[in-house]
Scaffold this motif. Structure first.
Motif, PDB file in Angstrom:
ATOM      1  N   THR B 103       0.791  -1.289  -0.004  1.00 31.05           N
ATOM      2  CA  THR B 103      -0.008  -0.121  -0.022  1.00 31.05           C
ATOM      3  C   THR B 103       0.907   1.292   0.218  1.00 31.05           C
ATOM      4  O   THR B 103       0.683   2.325  -0.685  1.00 31.05           O
ATOM      5  N   THR B 142      -8.193  -3.435   6.253  1.00 29.78           N
ATOM      6  CA  THR B 142      -8.629  -2.262   5.048  1.00 29.78           C
ATOM      7  C   THR B 142      -8.628  -1.001   5.692  1.00 29.78           C
ATOM      8  O   THR B 142      -8.161  -0.043   5.192  1.00 29.78           O
ATOM      9  N   ARG B 146      -6.253   2.115   4.430  1.00 31.37           N
ATOM     10  CA  ARG B 146      -7.065   3.190   3.714  1.00 31.37           C
ATOM     11  C   ARG B 146      -6.436   4.445   4.413  1.00 31.37           C
ATOM     12  O   ARG B 146      -6.427   5.605   3.936  1.00 31.37           O
ATOM     13  N   PRO B 150      -5.528   6.129   0.754  1.00 33.32           N
ATOM     14  CA  PRO B 150      -6.833   5.664   0.318  1.00 33.32           C
ATOM     15  C   PRO B 150      -6.986   5.527  -1.300  1.00 33.32           C
ATOM     16  O   PRO B 150      -7.965   5.279  -1.766  1.00 33.32           O
TER      17      PRO B 150
END
Lengths: 66, 268
Positions: B103, B142, B146, B150
């Motif tokens: 991420t 999750t 985020r 995001p």
């Protein structure tokens, strides 16, 4: 019968199935990934496969933790 | 004169001072960083200076964040990562760490599967917080992902992965990651995935318990399209538990192998 297992040449006098080979090597079958001649086999698929002279195997044993 | 303002290259006809730049670009900025150092007094800017103008507490938009990340990664690399999809089976010590690393680098889409809930004992190595105990791991993860970026699309699957449902969830990934705990589950996932998707590389892990030296953890190619991270032997067992440093090292070996595969490089 000559087999190449994890890069090493091994000789076996008896015919062997994959399951029998794993047993002989004292590996726990559910924890081993088997690649036969560069093809990965599922547990289901490998159940009744007989090995042949010249076969190349990668046997990858997994340990727990993650 | 050329300046980099919030990682974007900007040209100016004449020389410019820091406060004047703030006035023009972002008058409400209350934190000024020049070439990596916070600055509180006005000063003449020089050609090539890097200026970051921040308003404390303000979050960048998804587009702004992407521009910042692109500058960090160089554009060609960023495009490839952004347009890729990675599957992660397991959101425990390995999976939660891998998901965070992917991420942070801005992988476009992550598909994460785990049936478990966050338990207190998970906090010794897994990327969850004390106020998330009892939540499904994929839901907690999750939320955490985020908060980091995001812009990354997260598909969370709270289900046990089996040979039957594996293909349904993970058939379209560019790289697959095995991040399970139990040895038989690892072997099940790898055998079935590489059987159904032989063209898709899979990054797995085995052997990262205890506190053996960090350098015993390696990445190696174990079979066609199978990359294996870990020491290969150190199982979790009573008296030799899983701990954050080594699990994190193995997880980041996996994340780096994924990144290399996405960029067309061999992980080994």
């Amino acid at each position: 019968m000559d087999l190449c297992i994890n890069g090493q040449q091994k000789q076996y006098s008896e015919p062997l199935s994959i399951v029998q080979l794993l047993e002989q090597l004292e590996l726990t079958p559910e924890r081993v990934v088997v690649e036969l001649n560069r093809e990965i086999l599922t547990a289901e698929k490998r159940a009744d496969i007989q090995l042949h002279n010249g076969d190349t195997l990668e046997l990858i044993q997994f340990v727990g933790g993650g | 004169m050329q300046l980099f303002i919030n990682e974007q290259c900007c040209r100016f006809q004449t020389e410019i001072r820091l406060f004047e730049l703030r006035e023009r670009q972002k008058p409400d900025a209350d934190l000024l960083i020049v070439n990596g150092f916070p600055v509180s007094t006005d000063q003449q800017l020089k050609d090539g200076d890097r200026v970051v103008l921040i308003r404390r507490g303000e979050q960048p938009s998804v587009d702004e964040l992407e521009a910042l990340m692109m500058a960090r990664h160089t554009p060609g690399v960023h495009e490839k990562i952004k347009n890729s999809c990675v599957g992660i089976a397991g959101a425990g010590g390995l999976g939660s760490n891998i998901a965070i690393a992917l991420t942070r680098i801005g992988v476009g889409k992550l598909i994460v599967a785990d049936f478990d809930l966050v338990e207190p004992s998970n906090l010794n190595r897994q990327q969850y917080f004390i106020d998330q105990i009892g939540l499904p791991k994929v839901q907690a993860l999750t939320e955490n992902l985020r908060r980091i970026n995001p812009g990354v699309e997260i598909v969370a699957i709270q289900e046990k992965i089996t040979p039957e449902n594996l293909f349904k969830y993970f058939s379209a990934v560019n790289v697959m990651v095995e991040a399970f705990d139990a040895a038989d589950q690892k072997a099940m996932l790898i055998s079935n995935f590489l059987r159904s998707s032989p063209q898709t590389p899979l990054v797995a892990a085995s052997g990262m318990a205890g506190y053996q030296p960090a350098n015993s953890i390696k990445t190696r190619k174990a079979a066609q399209n199978l990359y294996l991270c870990g020491d290969g032997i150190t199982a979790a067992q009573p008296g030799r538990g899983l701990m954050a440093p080594r699990v994190g090292i193995a997880a980041h070996h996996q994340a780096n192998a994924v990144l290399r595969l996405l960029l067309g490089e061999e992980p080994e």
